[in-house]
Enzyme design. Structure first.
Site, mmCIF file in Angstrom:
data_model
loop_
_atom_site.group_PDB
_atom_site.id
_atom_site.type_symbol
_atom_site.label_atom_id
_atom_site.label_comp_id
_atom_site.label_asym_id
_atom_site.label_seq_id
_atom_site.Cartn_x
_atom_site.Cartn_y
_atom_site.Cartn_z
ATOM 1 N N GLY A 124 0.750 -1.248 0.000
ATOM 2 C CA GLY A 124 0.000 0.000 0.000
ATOM 3 C C GLY A 124 0.777 1.292 0.000
ATOM 4 O O GLY A 124 0.201 2.354 -0.273
ATOM 5 N N GLU A 184 3.882 -6.774 2.053
ATOM 6 C CA GLU A 184 3.534 -7.134 0.673
ATOM 7 C C GLU A 184 3.601 -5.924 -0.251
ATOM 8 O O GLU A 184 2.619 -5.578 -0.906
ATOM 9 C CB GLU A 184 2.108 -7.706 0.657
ATOM 10 C CG GLU A 184 1.908 -8.900 1.572
ATOM 11 C CD GLU A 184 0.448 -9.349 1.653
ATOM 12 O OE1 GLU A 184 -0.462 -8.587 1.252
ATOM 13 O OE2 GLU A 184 0.223 -10.470 2.119
ATOM 14 N N GLY A 217 4.128 -3.697 -3.453
ATOM 15 C CA GLY A 217 4.189 -3.896 -4.899
ATOM 16 C C GLY A 217 4.673 -2.611 -5.551
ATOM 17 O O GLY A 217 5.824 -2.494 -5.976
ATOM 18 N N TYR A 276 -8.424 4.498 -13.960
ATOM 19 C CA TYR A 276 -8.456 5.289 -12.720
ATOM 20 C C TYR A 276 -8.215 6.768 -12.965
ATOM 21 O O TYR A 276 -7.999 7.518 -12.015
ATOM 22 C CB TYR A 276 -7.366 4.820 -11.743
ATOM 23 C CG TYR A 276 -7.198 3.345 -11.584
ATOM 24 C CD1 TYR A 276 -8.191 2.571 -10.976
ATOM 25 C CD2 TYR A 276 -6.043 2.707 -12.020
ATOM 26 C CE1 TYR A 276 -8.012 1.210 -10.820
ATOM 27 C CE2 TYR A 276 -5.874 1.348 -11.858
ATOM 28 C CZ TYR A 276 -6.864 0.600 -11.263
ATOM 29 O OH TYR A 276 -6.689 -0.739 -11.109
ATOM 30 N N CYS A 279 -10.044 1.478 -30.713
ATOM 31 C CA CYS A 279 -11.282 2.124 -31.121
ATOM 32 C C CYS A 279 -12.169 2.430 -29.920
ATOM 33 O O CYS A 279 -13.252 1.852 -29.772
ATOM 34 C CB CYS A 279 -12.011 1.229 -32.104
ATOM 35 S SG CYS A 279 -10.952 0.876 -33.491
ATOM 36 N N GLU A 280 -11.691 3.278 -29.058
ATOM 37 C CA GLU A 280 -12.474 3.718 -27.898
ATOM 38 C C GLU A 280 -12.018 5.115 -27.535
ATOM 39 O O GLU A 280 -10.814 5.386 -27.510
ATOM 40 C CB GLU A 280 -12.207 2.828 -26.675
ATOM 41 C CG GLU A 280 -12.639 1.419 -26.848
ATOM 42 C CD GLU A 280 -13.355 0.870 -25.622
ATOM 43 O OE1 GLU A 280 -13.865 1.653 -24.809
ATOM 44 O OE2 GLU A 280 -13.391 -0.358 -25.519
ATOM 45 N N TYR A 304 1.640 -2.489 -12.088
ATOM 46 C CA TYR A 304 0.283 -2.485 -12.649
ATOM 47 C C TYR A 304 0.252 -1.931 -14.073
ATOM 48 O O TYR A 304 -0.702 -1.267 -14.478
ATOM 49 C CB TYR A 304 -0.689 -1.714 -11.727
ATOM 50 C CG TYR A 304 -0.630 -2.204 -10.302
ATOM 51 C CD1 TYR A 304 -1.111 -3.465 -9.969
ATOM 52 C CD2 TYR A 304 -0.046 -1.439 -9.296
ATOM 53 C CE1 TYR A 304 -1.021 -3.946 -8.672
ATOM 54 C CE2 TYR A 304 0.049 -1.904 -7.991
ATOM 55 C CZ TYR A 304 -0.435 -3.160 -7.688
ATOM 56 O OH TYR A 304 -0.346 -3.625 -6.406
HETATM 57 N N1 LLP Z 1 -1.353 -7.157 -0.741
HETATM 58 C C1 LLP Z 1 -2.637 -7.276 -1.117
HETATM 59 C C2 LLP Z 1 -3.491 -8.223 -0.421
HETATM 60 C C3 LLP Z 1 -3.146 -6.482 -2.174
HETATM 61 O O1 LLP Z 1 -4.417 -6.593 -2.522
HETATM 62 C C4 LLP Z 1 -2.283 -5.573 -2.835
HETATM 63 C C5 LLP Z 1 -2.768 -4.753 -3.947
HETATM 64 C C6 LLP Z 1 -0.931 -5.499 -2.417
HETATM 65 C C7 LLP Z 1 -0.510 -6.296 -1.366
HETATM 66 C C8 LLP Z 1 0.067 -4.583 -3.060
HETATM 67 O O2 LLP Z 1 -0.248 -3.260 -2.875
HETATM 68 P P1 LLP Z 1 0.752 -2.095 -3.303
HETATM 69 O O3 LLP Z 1 1.959 -2.135 -2.400
HETATM 70 O O4 LLP Z 1 1.150 -2.311 -4.715
HETATM 71 O O5 LLP Z 1 -0.045 -0.859 -3.137
HETATM 72 N N2 LLP Z 1 -4.325 -1.882 -10.170
HETATM 73 C C9 LLP Z 1 -4.263 -0.816 -9.187
HETATM 74 C C10 LLP Z 1 -3.711 -1.312 -7.866
HETATM 75 C C11 LLP Z 1 -4.499 -2.433 -7.264
HETATM 76 C C12 LLP Z 1 -3.892 -2.950 -5.988
HETATM 77 C C13 LLP Z 1 -4.545 -4.213 -5.538
HETATM 78 N N3 LLP Z 1 -3.957 -4.816 -4.391
HETATM 79 C C14 LLP Z 1 -3.444 0.323 -9.753
HETATM 80 O O6 LLP Z 1 -2.995 0.233 -10.894
HETATM 81 O O7 LLP Z 1 -3.269 1.342 -9.092
#
Ligand code: LLP
Length: 419
Positions: free
Chosen positions: A239, A273, A275, A316, A342-343, A371
């Site tokens: 997050g 976790e 990302g 988003y 085409c959008e 992502y």
């Molecule tokens: N752990 C869980 C259970 C999650 O659902 C997520 C992200 C993460 C870890 C990793 O979160 P991060 O550190 O990346 O914020 N597609 C969207 C983001 C969706 C995130 C979903 N879950 C975007 O492009 O912003």
């Protein structure tokens, strides 16, 4: 260190010119800096010095095998949400004992695969899931290690589509009833309660919601211990936000200091976790200008990357900085950068002031390492882009560009139509 510097008149990734990659690999392509990924992973890990911890990279942010393999070589674990992600993590050489498995809809097949792989833990999102996991583990004659994903009802103050820890969201089990859920889990024969998990949302730019959620989790863990339900792992989810435009997210150090204060002396092994905070600014999407078009109202830069390659702007309304690959470009223009799909929703930027790159020239769409490719599709039957990993002065094609055969390969025409 600057991982995307201009040198000799062109944007580079580390020591490799993006023009050179574009000429050799074609466009569009994703490019990732191994140096940046490594530095961010180490920074995350090191900022929790003094704590037992496992950093599980969220595979959904960037699941390229080359990227995962590089992270695995650093000792990184994986946060997964599907059998496919488990397959990737294992193929990449990630230690199963560093794999946490979340997701509201795990199937029996996926559970079996994960139990047999010996993962660290399942992050459980419902009682029904707990029952099914108990049954599957029993069938295999094993015990499945679990954490319950707690929905703490904390507002992460982020985009509604990526908020996950509010009462109205589908994730986790509500904190109010979770003591009972734990008691229930602890009685199941083939379940071993080992942890507690929460993930409240993504792209958080403040530290307070993390602290609020941690306080709730620590209180819960103490209450559980009173009942001899011993929690070893506290999984904070991901997050932590990044800078796309002018956001100022907390540094990893500030984030770590704030959390450490809350968990000191609890004897917990921390699981994270992340990302986006590891991969987001490690990558760019490089695209060629095909045409330019001036209408009465707008200037358009029509480029060879589209919403199927990078869907975040469309989905988003997300902002991604766009820069010219050539350092010096004559003139500026305010334009919509659009793809070939085409959008009307197919855009990478709107009303953006940009260097006036002409057909044949390249733009780099920045902050695309998380992502980006993982959310790409074949919409409009567009083969997906190539992915390139740069490390120092070398680059590696870690995913070749898809071909037309890749598009139709898995499909078939029923014989009765081909006579
Ligand atoms: N752990 C869980 C259970 C999650 O659902 C997520 C992200 C993460 C870890 C990793 O979160 P991060 O550190 O990346 O914020 N597609 C969207 C983001 C969706 C995130 C979903 N879950 C975007 O492009 O912003």
């Amino acid at each position: 260190m600057e991982y995307f510097p201009y040198e000799n008149g062109a944007l580079q990734c580390e020591g490799v010119s993006l023009e050179k990659i574009a000429e050799e690999v074609g466009t569009p392509f994703y490019v990732y800096s191994a140096g940046y990924l490594r530095e961010r992973y180490r920074e995350f890990y090191d900022s929790f010095e003094g704590c037992e911890r496992i950093v599980c990279f969220a595979v959904k942010a960037n699941s390229n095998l080359g990227v995962l393999g590089m992270l695995a070589s650093e000792g990184c674990g994986a946060d997964i949400v599907s059998g496919g992600e488990l397959h990737r993590a294992l193929e990449a050489g990630i230690d199963p004992k560093k794999i946490a498995y979340a997701g509201v809809g795990k199937t029996e097949d996926e559970m079996e695969f994960a139990i047999n792989s010996g993962i660290l833990m399942f992050n459980i999102e419902s009682r029904q899931e707990l029952d099914v996991l108990n049954k599957v583990a029993g069938r295999l004659g094993k015990k499945a290690p679990i954490a319950i994903r707690v929905n703490p009802n904390v507002d992460p103050k982020t985009h509604p589509y990526i908020s996950t820890g509010l009462k109205k969201n589908k994730f986790g089990l509500p904190v109010e009833g979770v003591m009972d859920d734990y008691r229930y889990a602890a009685k199941l024969e083939n379940i071993e309660v080992v942890g507690a998990h929460c993930h409240i949302g993504s792209q958080l730019t403040q530290v307070d919601p993390f602290v609020d959620a941690t306080r709730i989790m620590v209180k819960l863990i103490r209450d559980l211990r009173k009942e001899d339900i011993n929690i070893k792992y506290l999984d904070f989810g991901g997050g932590l936000g990044i800078t796309y435009d002018d956001e100022v997210p907390p540094s990893m150090k500030d984030y770590a200091e704030a959390l450490k204060k809350e968990i000191e002396g609890e004897g917990l092994t921390l699981v994270f976790e992340p990302g986006r905070s590891i991969a987001g600014n490690s990558g760019a999407l490089v695209t060629k200008v095909l045409y330019t078009k001036q209408t009465e109202m707008k200037h358009f830069k029509i480029v060879d990357a589209a919403m199927n390659d990078l869907s975040r702007p469309t989905l988003y309304d997300a902002y991604h900085k766009i820069v010219s690959v050539k350092e010096k470009v004559e003139g500026k223009v305010t334009a919509d950068v659009v793809g070939t799909i085409c959008e009307t929703g197919d855009f990478l930027a709107k009303d953006r002031e940009l260097p006036d790159v002409q057909p044949g020239g390249y733009y780099a769409v920045l902050s695309a390492g998380a992502y980006g490719m993982t959310m790409a599709s074949n919409y409009n039957s567009r083969p997906r882009a190539a992915e390139v990993l740069v490390d120092g002065d070398s680059y590696f094609i870690v995913r070749r560009r898809e071909t037309y055969e890749d598009l139709t390969g898995p499909e078939s025409i029923p014989a009765k139509y081909t006579k």
